[in-house]
Design an enzyme around this catalytic site. Structure first.
Site, PDB file in Angstrom:
ATOM      1  N   ASP A 121      -7.549 -12.617  30.878  1.00  0.00           N
ATOM      2  CA  ASP A 121      -7.824 -12.068  29.798  1.00  0.00           C
ATOM      3  C   ASP A 121      -8.944 -11.745  28.914  1.00  0.00           C
ATOM      4  O   ASP A 121     -10.077 -12.506  29.582  1.00  0.00           O
ATOM      5  CB  ASP A 121      -6.998 -13.210  28.777  1.00  0.00           C
ATOM      6  CG  ASP A 121      -8.028 -14.361  28.907  1.00  0.00           C
ATOM      7  OD1 ASP A 121      -8.579 -14.882  29.941  1.00  0.00           O
ATOM      8  OD2 ASP A 121      -8.049 -15.417  27.790  1.00  0.00           O
ATOM      9  N   GLU A 127      -7.435 -17.812  30.258  1.00  0.00           N
ATOM     10  CA  GLU A 127      -8.596 -18.819  30.115  1.00  0.00           C
ATOM     11  C   GLU A 127      -8.980 -19.078  28.399  1.00  0.00           C
ATOM     12  O   GLU A 127      -9.459 -20.295  28.629  1.00  0.00           O
ATOM     13  CB  GLU A 127      -9.545 -17.793  31.211  1.00  0.00           C
ATOM     14  CG  GLU A 127     -10.511 -19.322  31.573  1.00  0.00           C
ATOM     15  CD  GLU A 127     -11.738 -19.459  30.325  1.00  0.00           C
ATOM     16  OE1 GLU A 127     -11.939 -21.077  30.179  1.00  0.00           O
ATOM     17  OE2 GLU A 127     -11.946 -18.295  29.740  1.00  0.00           O
ATOM     18  N   GLU A 128      -9.216 -17.626  27.272  1.00  0.00           N
ATOM     19  CA  GLU A 128      -9.978 -18.266  26.632  1.00  0.00           C
ATOM     20  C   GLU A 128      -9.134 -19.167  25.575  1.00  0.00           C
ATOM     21  O   GLU A 128      -8.146 -18.542  24.948  1.00  0.00           O
ATOM     22  CB  GLU A 128     -10.370 -16.854  25.865  1.00  0.00           C
ATOM     23  CG  GLU A 128     -11.756 -16.725  26.544  1.00  0.00           C
ATOM     24  CD  GLU A 128     -12.527 -16.291  26.939  1.00  0.00           C
ATOM     25  OE1 GLU A 128     -13.233 -17.713  26.085  1.00  0.00           O
ATOM     26  OE2 GLU A 128     -13.522 -15.784  27.666  1.00  0.00           O
ATOM     27  N   ARG A 153     -23.108 -26.924  42.057  1.00  0.00           N
ATOM     28  CA  ARG A 153     -23.465 -28.347  41.741  1.00  0.00           C
ATOM     29  C   ARG A 153     -21.765 -29.071  42.546  1.00  0.00           C
ATOM     30  O   ARG A 153     -20.781 -28.612  41.845  1.00  0.00           O
ATOM     31  CB  ARG A 153     -24.088 -28.749  41.093  1.00  0.00           C
ATOM     32  CG  ARG A 153     -23.109 -29.212  39.752  1.00  0.00           C
ATOM     33  CD  ARG A 153     -23.898 -29.316  38.586  1.00  0.00           C
ATOM     34  NE  ARG A 153     -24.079 -30.098  38.704  1.00  0.00           N
ATOM     35  CZ  ARG A 153     -25.605 -30.738  38.578  1.00  0.00           C
ATOM     36  NH1 ARG A 153     -26.405 -30.295  38.004  1.00  0.00           N
ATOM     37  NH2 ARG A 153     -26.516 -32.601  38.703  1.00  0.00           N
ATOM     38  N   HIS A 182     -19.297 -13.566  25.642  1.00  0.00           N
ATOM     39  CA  HIS A 182     -19.120 -13.692  24.127  1.00  0.00           C
ATOM     40  C   HIS A 182     -19.903 -13.004  23.039  1.00  0.00           C
ATOM     41  O   HIS A 182     -19.477 -13.638  21.876  1.00  0.00           O
ATOM     42  CB  HIS A 182     -18.890 -15.465  23.743  1.00  0.00           C
ATOM     43  CG  HIS A 182     -17.739 -15.949  24.857  1.00  0.00           C
ATOM     44  ND1 HIS A 182     -16.653 -16.575  24.248  1.00  0.00           N
ATOM     45  CD2 HIS A 182     -17.364 -15.623  25.558  1.00  0.00           C
ATOM     46  CE1 HIS A 182     -16.186 -17.484  24.944  1.00  0.00           C
ATOM     47  NE2 HIS A 182     -16.527 -16.912  26.075  1.00  0.00           N
TER      48      HIS A 182
END
Length: 391
Positions: free
Chosen positions: A79, A136-137, A176, A361
């Site tokens: 998206d 996802e957003e 990580r 963004h």
């Protein structure tokens, strides 16, 4: 860099795919053209395609050339964002007010590149599922795919995700074990006062003044309620109220976001917001309503899978270009829902665009196409290493 030669050969194809996707961005649960594009490519590669999870989601399934009981999943998001693009290049967004400003066009392309290579070679024993996720957003398409039965329909031993990261040099990886990205909560405080004439405020209860004090007081949550060695963010991002020069409105609305890595900290923030907002409102004679939503949990990488993914990244770019203790970020990811369901790892791939202002963004952002074969090679090596034919 020792990227896979065959993948390097079709870098131009991947670049064309990526720029096509960039030119036609689609936002949450509306990725119809993108979904068609992905499904068409997968089918052209000879990969079995399943559509419909979370509406526009696509899952491609490929078996290796040797039998194997293992299965892994690789996930890319599709998206775009509600941003008016300000670039001037030929593949600039043609969908007004929508833009691939987070690189999901690159994520989709890299996974398609790996799928093409793996379909040609099938040099593994087992099954790989290519997950192309919508929304996802903000809207939690990963949560919806899991709720729709993603891992019941496509059982896997582990799941892996990747995000381009402009702050890392091109071709470097950062990862990580444990919390990699923060939780994502939102809040909305409606302050209800008593409207009055702007020249006679003593006849009313000013919700804007009350709201301004709430905004200031909310800053004490992190500075005075969270331990200094713990991490949290409470940010007010919207303040709406009034529409006339001479009218004190009846109400105002305050909205914002909260981030943390630990569930115990996340659990403490909502009651703190409520306590502060209620207390301030009481002192001014106003009332309030609070809406609080927990959108995404923290993105938590499991130890075994993170060590494995780090080793694969080192195969592709060299150990000196993989940071196994990369800094956490207060950004969030709904891949977290997949990691709650299955062990796995989420890794950052450097894009190197931040130095030129190309940050996520941002209306001027564009994915670095030079990294496409690196990401695709990582995905392919992940499958071949996790499920070797000799096993």
């Amino acid at each position: 860099m020792p990227i896979i030669n065959r993948i390097a050969e079709f870098q131009a194809d991947m670049t064309a795919w990526r720029r096509d996707l960039h030119a036609y961005p689609e936002t949450a649960f509306e990725e119809h053209r993108t979904s068609d594009f992905v499904a068409g490519k997968l089918e052209g590669f000879g990969i079995a395609v399943h559509r419909g999870l979370a509406g526009t989601g696509v899952v491609g399934t490929l078996k290796g050339s040797a039998p194997g009981s293992r299965a892994i999943a690789l996930r890319a998001d599709m998206d775009a964002l509600h941003i008016l693009e300000e670039n001037g290049f030929a593949h600039k967004s043609r969908n007004q007010g929508k833009m691939h400003a987070c690189g999901h066009d690159g994520h989709t392309t890299m996974l398609l590149g790996a799928a093409r290579y793996l379909a040609e070679t099938r040099n593994f024993a087992g099954t790989v599922h290519f997950i192309f996720q919508p929304a996802e957003e903000n809207e939690g398409g990963g949560r919806v795919m899991v709720a729709d039965g993603l891992f019941e329909k496509f059982p896997v031993d582990s799941v892996f995700g990747m995000h381009n990261w402009p702050h890392l040099p091109p071709g470097q990886f950062g990862v990580r074990t444990g919390p990699m990205m923060a939780s994502y909560d939102i809040f909305e405080i409606t302050v209800i006062g008593k409207g009055s004439h702007g020249a006679m405020p003593h006849h009313g209860i000013d919700p804007l003044l009350t709201g301004a004090h709430i905004v200031t007081a909310l800053q004490s949550i992190v500075s005075r309620n969270v331990a200094p060695l713990d991490a949290a963010v409470v940010s007010v991002t919207q303040f709406h109220g009034g529409d006339a020069w001479n009218v004190i409105p009846e109400s105002c609305v305050i909205r914002g976001t909260c981030r943390s890595f630990e569930p115990r900290i996340q659990d403490s923030i909502e009651p703190a917001i409520r306590r502060i907002a209620e207390g301030v409102c009481q002192s001014f004679g106003a009332t309030m309503m609070l809406r609080y939503e927990r959108r995404y949990p923290p993105t938590i990488n499991t130890a075994v899978e993170t060590d494995f993914a780090s080793g694969v990244a080192e195969q592709v770019v060299g150990a000196e270009r993989v940071d196994r203790n990369y800094s956490q970020t207060m950004g969030s990811e709904d891949f977290a829902f997949m990691l709650q369901a299955k062990p796995g790892c989420y890794i950052f791939l450097g894009g190197g665009t931040a130095e030129k202002g190309g940050v996520l963004h941002n209306a001027h952002y564009d994915f670095n196409d030079e990294t496409l074969p690196i990401g695709a090679s990582y995905w392919a090596r992940l499958v071949e290493t996790a499920m070797p034919r000799s096993a």
